[in-house]
Scaffold this motif. Sequence first.
Motif, PDB file in Angstrom:
ATOM      1  N   ARG A  19      -0.205  -8.590   0.266  1.00 59.60           N
ATOM      2  CA  ARG A  19       0.532  -7.355   0.540  1.00 59.60           C
ATOM      3  C   ARG A  19       1.868  -7.800   0.331  1.00 59.60           C
ATOM      4  N   SER A  20       2.667  -6.822  -0.409  1.00 60.50           N
ATOM      5  CA  SER A  20       4.022  -7.040  -0.582  1.00 60.50           C
ATOM      6  C   SER A  20       5.138  -7.116   0.635  1.00 60.50           C
ATOM      7  N   PRO A  21       5.954  -8.186   0.425  1.00 61.73           N
ATOM      8  CA  PRO A  21       6.565  -8.445   1.485  1.00 61.73           C
ATOM      9  C   PRO A  21       7.768  -7.319   2.002  1.00 61.73           C
ATOM     10  N   VAL A  22       7.872  -6.307   1.201  1.00 59.09           N
ATOM     11  CA  VAL A  22       8.697  -5.099   1.208  1.00 59.09           C
ATOM     12  C   VAL A  22       7.706  -3.895   1.172  1.00 59.09           C
ATOM     13  N   GLY A  23       7.122  -3.267   2.454  1.00 61.03           N
ATOM     14  CA  GLY A  23       6.347  -2.258   2.267  1.00 61.03           C
ATOM     15  C   GLY A  23       4.812  -2.542   2.448  1.00 61.03           C
ATOM     16  N   GLY A  24       4.447  -3.575   2.446  1.00 62.22           N
ATOM     17  CA  GLY A  24       2.983  -4.022   2.579  1.00 62.22           C
ATOM     18  C   GLY A  24       2.057  -3.531   1.495  1.00 62.22           C
ATOM     19  N   ARG A  25       2.498  -3.001   0.357  1.00 60.38           N
ATOM     20  CA  ARG A  25       1.476  -2.424  -0.592  1.00 60.38           C
ATOM     21  C   ARG A  25       0.801  -3.547  -1.326  1.00 60.38           C
ATOM     22  N   LEU A  26      -0.344  -3.394  -1.853  1.00 62.26           N
ATOM     23  CA  LEU A  26      -1.288  -4.363  -2.510  1.00 62.26           C
ATOM     24  C   LEU A  26      -0.357  -4.811  -3.804  1.00 62.26           C
ATOM     25  N   GLU A  27      -0.232  -5.791  -4.143  1.00 59.16           N
ATOM     26  CA  GLU A  27       0.254  -6.654  -5.399  1.00 59.16           C
ATOM     27  C   GLU A  27      -0.688  -7.605  -5.929  1.00 59.16           C
ATOM     28  N   VAL A  28      -0.688  -7.647  -7.152  1.00 63.18           N
ATOM     29  CA  VAL A  28      -1.646  -8.544  -8.041  1.00 63.18           C
ATOM     30  C   VAL A  28      -0.942  -9.507  -8.740  1.00 63.18           C
ATOM     31  N   CYS A  29      -1.343 -10.757  -8.939  1.00 60.25           N
ATOM     32  CA  CYS A  29      -0.525 -11.701  -9.552  1.00 60.25           C
ATOM     33  C   CYS A  29      -0.938 -11.986 -11.026  1.00 60.25           C
ATOM     34  N   LEU A  30      -0.153 -11.856 -11.749  1.00 55.74           N
ATOM     35  CA  LEU A  30      -0.289 -12.118 -13.158  1.00 55.74           C
ATOM     36  C   LEU A  30       0.452 -13.685 -13.637  1.00 55.74           C
ATOM     37  N   VAL A  31      -0.423 -14.286 -14.649  1.00 52.09           N
ATOM     38  CA  VAL A  31       0.503 -15.470 -15.182  1.00 52.09           C
ATOM     39  C   VAL A  31       0.769 -15.276 -16.661  1.00 52.09           C
ATOM     40  N   VAL A 109       5.196 -15.910 -13.676  1.00 50.63           N
ATOM     41  CA  VAL A 109       4.000 -15.165 -12.753  1.00 50.63           C
ATOM     42  C   VAL A 109       4.927 -13.982 -12.242  1.00 50.63           C
ATOM     43  N   LEU A 110       4.387 -12.854 -12.327  1.00 45.12           N
ATOM     44  CA  LEU A 110       4.640 -11.501 -11.730  1.00 45.12           C
ATOM     45  C   LEU A 110       3.547 -11.199 -10.756  1.00 45.12           C
ATOM     46  N   TRP A 111       4.239 -10.529  -9.527  1.00 44.57           N
ATOM     47  CA  TRP A 111       3.630  -9.918  -8.635  1.00 44.57           C
ATOM     48  C   TRP A 111       3.760  -8.445  -8.836  1.00 44.57           C
TER      49      TRP A 111
END
Length: 140
Positions: A19-31, A109-111
């Motif tokens: 969950r995003s630290p800002v706003g709580g939206r779902l985030e996916v981690c890519l490498v 990595v990107l969220w």
Amino acid sequence: MTYSGDSTVQAAGCVLWRRSPVGGRLEVCLVHRPKYDDWSHPKGKLKPGEEPLAGALRETAEETGYTAVPGTRLPTVRYVADGRPKQVRYWAAEAASGGFTPNDEVDRVLWLSPTAARDRLTQPRDRALVDDLLQIPDLT
């Protein structure tokens, strides 16, 4: 090189989310893997005798720096890599703790939001896993 028996490469990985630290939206981690210059989900080959889930969590930790809490089993992805069949078992997994440090295998990595992650992934087969993640109740 000669292969005996089943020459399918066995691998496992996670569709790592938080969950995003800002706003709580779902985030996916890519490498990002500089060797292939691609964006993918964290994954890797299983060690001899290693259980797929254990391998998925190990590879995720090695590539992202995050420990993960496994959840729903996602579809297995099959394809040919370097002339050999490859099978990758995936799990949805929530990032629990940790932080990324660049290494030889993964330099970034990107969220991202699920939509942005889908767009950034290099392989179409990896995009379907984001769709599968979004089918899990209580995640979206």
